[in-house]
Design an enzyme around this catalytic site. Structure first.
Site, mmCIF file in Angstrom:
data_model
loop_
_atom_site.group_PDB
_atom_site.id
_atom_site.type_symbol
_atom_site.label_atom_id
_atom_site.label_comp_id
_atom_site.label_asym_id
_atom_site.label_seq_id
_atom_site.Cartn_x
_atom_site.Cartn_y
_atom_site.Cartn_z
ATOM 1 C CB THR A 182 0.021 6.732 2.803
ATOM 2 O OG1 THR A 182 0.425 7.144 4.119
ATOM 3 C CG2 THR A 182 0.879 7.433 1.755
ATOM 4 C CE1 TYR B 280 7.537 6.587 10.769
ATOM 5 C CE2 TYR B 280 7.688 8.979 10.616
ATOM 6 C CZ TYR B 280 7.554 7.744 10.003
ATOM 7 O OH TYR B 280 7.443 7.669 8.635
ATOM 8 C CB SER C 85 9.784 11.240 8.142
ATOM 9 O OG SER C 85 8.955 12.270 8.626
ATOM 10 C CB ILE D 56 5.186 5.829 -0.400
ATOM 11 C CG1 ILE D 56 4.532 7.196 -0.193
ATOM 12 C CG2 ILE D 56 6.550 5.989 -1.076
ATOM 13 C CD1 ILE D 56 5.204 8.065 0.832
ATOM 14 C CE LYS E 113 10.603 6.714 8.982
ATOM 15 N NZ LYS E 113 10.776 5.685 7.931
ATOM 16 C CB SER F 273 -0.926 0.014 1.228
ATOM 17 O OG SER F 273 -0.165 0.151 2.415
#
Length: 322
Positions: A234, A201, A175, A52, A205, A50
């Site tokens: 997304t 997160y 990100s 990107i 990254k 799913s």
């Protein structure tokens, strides 16, 4: 005045992450860069069922590449595979079911894959943002296990296969959130302090950026890059960041727009002409630190991160089945 310039730079950057930012940047794209035939080249895309990942896999398939989809959910992945085959007419699409948060599964997969396939390009797209602290069966914090350690193990385990091929590349989807994070090697499992999934997160990254820079120094025959897809609509954004999605849904990029730089880095003959190890946004290298943000780390911290990840990697390699 320095504070003002920094704030203006930051706000301009946020606008560039939107659909409007992509549409503005794309006016300067060269269509010829991605009008290429990559038949005979092999691509592995993680998290490709799913968002990107699927959009990137589909565009690579349109250009004739052999595409390996590495996904966690078998049912959704089969649907994605059939969609890609149907829409592109490319039947050289292969599915591998692997949970990137499970290091033993990754090692088991690599040992089998390297005996059966070649690999020219690895796209590290799989990731997660778990907002409450979860621990995997292996005792790893879920975000770190997926975004950082999983990416590290898969990439380093596949390096010997990539080294065999000409024009091999590794692209990691990061990100812009990492811009507000300084590398923290003291709390990789997020055991200390209040757990904030968004910040964890972002730290993961930042770790991906550091890994990419370190790999680029150590492996000169492979072109490494890390990229920010902008803010795209997304399933992951809708499920992990529902409030952000509701505020920004009319300004979010499409999945294809978010995947554009992944595709460019994966197939364009122009991408490897730029130095290895750079951070990209909309087909251009961009800074990995905001002005005055104090997010630079000493080299010894970056080296320590790689040492810790290698220790984890070898520990789970030695205990993996098969």
């Amino acid at each position: 005045m320095s504070w003002y310039r920094s704030a203006v730079w930051f706000l301009k950057g946020l606008w560039e992450y939107t659909r409007g930012g992509y549409e503005s940047a794309s006016k300067h794209f060269s269509a010829a860069d991605v009008e290429v035939d990559v038949a005979g080249r092999s691509f592995l895309v993680t998290g490709a069922n799913s968002g990107i990942g699927k959009a990137a896999a589909k565009e690579i398939a349109r250009r004739g590449g052999t595409v390996h989809l590495l996904c966690r959910n078998a049912e959704r992945s089969e649907v994605a595979k059939e969609e890609i085959v149907t829409e592109t007419g490319n039947k050289n699409i292969f599915l591998h079911i692997v949970d990137i948060s499970d290091p033993k599964e990754i090692w088991k997969f690599v040992e089998k894959f390297q005996n059966e396939h070649k690999l020219n390009v690895l796209v590290n797209n799989a990731g997660c943002m778990v907002n409450n602290r979860e621990v995997t069966e292996e005792g790893l914090e879920k975000n770190f296990a997926t975004n950082t350690l999983g990416t590290y193990i898969l990439t380093t385990a596949l390096l010997p296969l990539l080294e065999k091929e000409a024009d091999s590349r590794v692209i990691t989807v990061s990100s812009g959130g990492m811009l507000v994070q300084k590398l923290d090697i003291s709390n990789s499992q997020s055991e200390n302090g209040t757990f904030d999934g968004t910040l964890v997160y972002a730290q993961n990254k930042r770790q991906q950026v550091v890994m990419t820079e370190q790999w680029a120094k150590a492996h000169r025959n492979i072109h490494f890059s890390v990229m920010h897809p902008g803010w795209a609509d997304t399933p992951a954004v809708r499920s992990s960041m529902p409030d952000f999605y509701e505020r920004m849904k009319n300004s979010l990029r499409t999945e294809a727009q978010g995947a554009d730089t992944v595709v460019w880095l994966a197939v364009s003959p122009e991408a490897p002409k730029l130095p290895s190890g750079l951070f990209f946004q909309d087909r251009q290298p961009v800074a990995t630190h905001l002005p005055l943000a104090r997010t630079h780390s000493p080299p010894e911290d970056e080296e320590k991160l790689m040492e810790v990840l290698e220790e984890f990697s070898q520990k789970f390699r030695s205990t993996s089945p098969g």
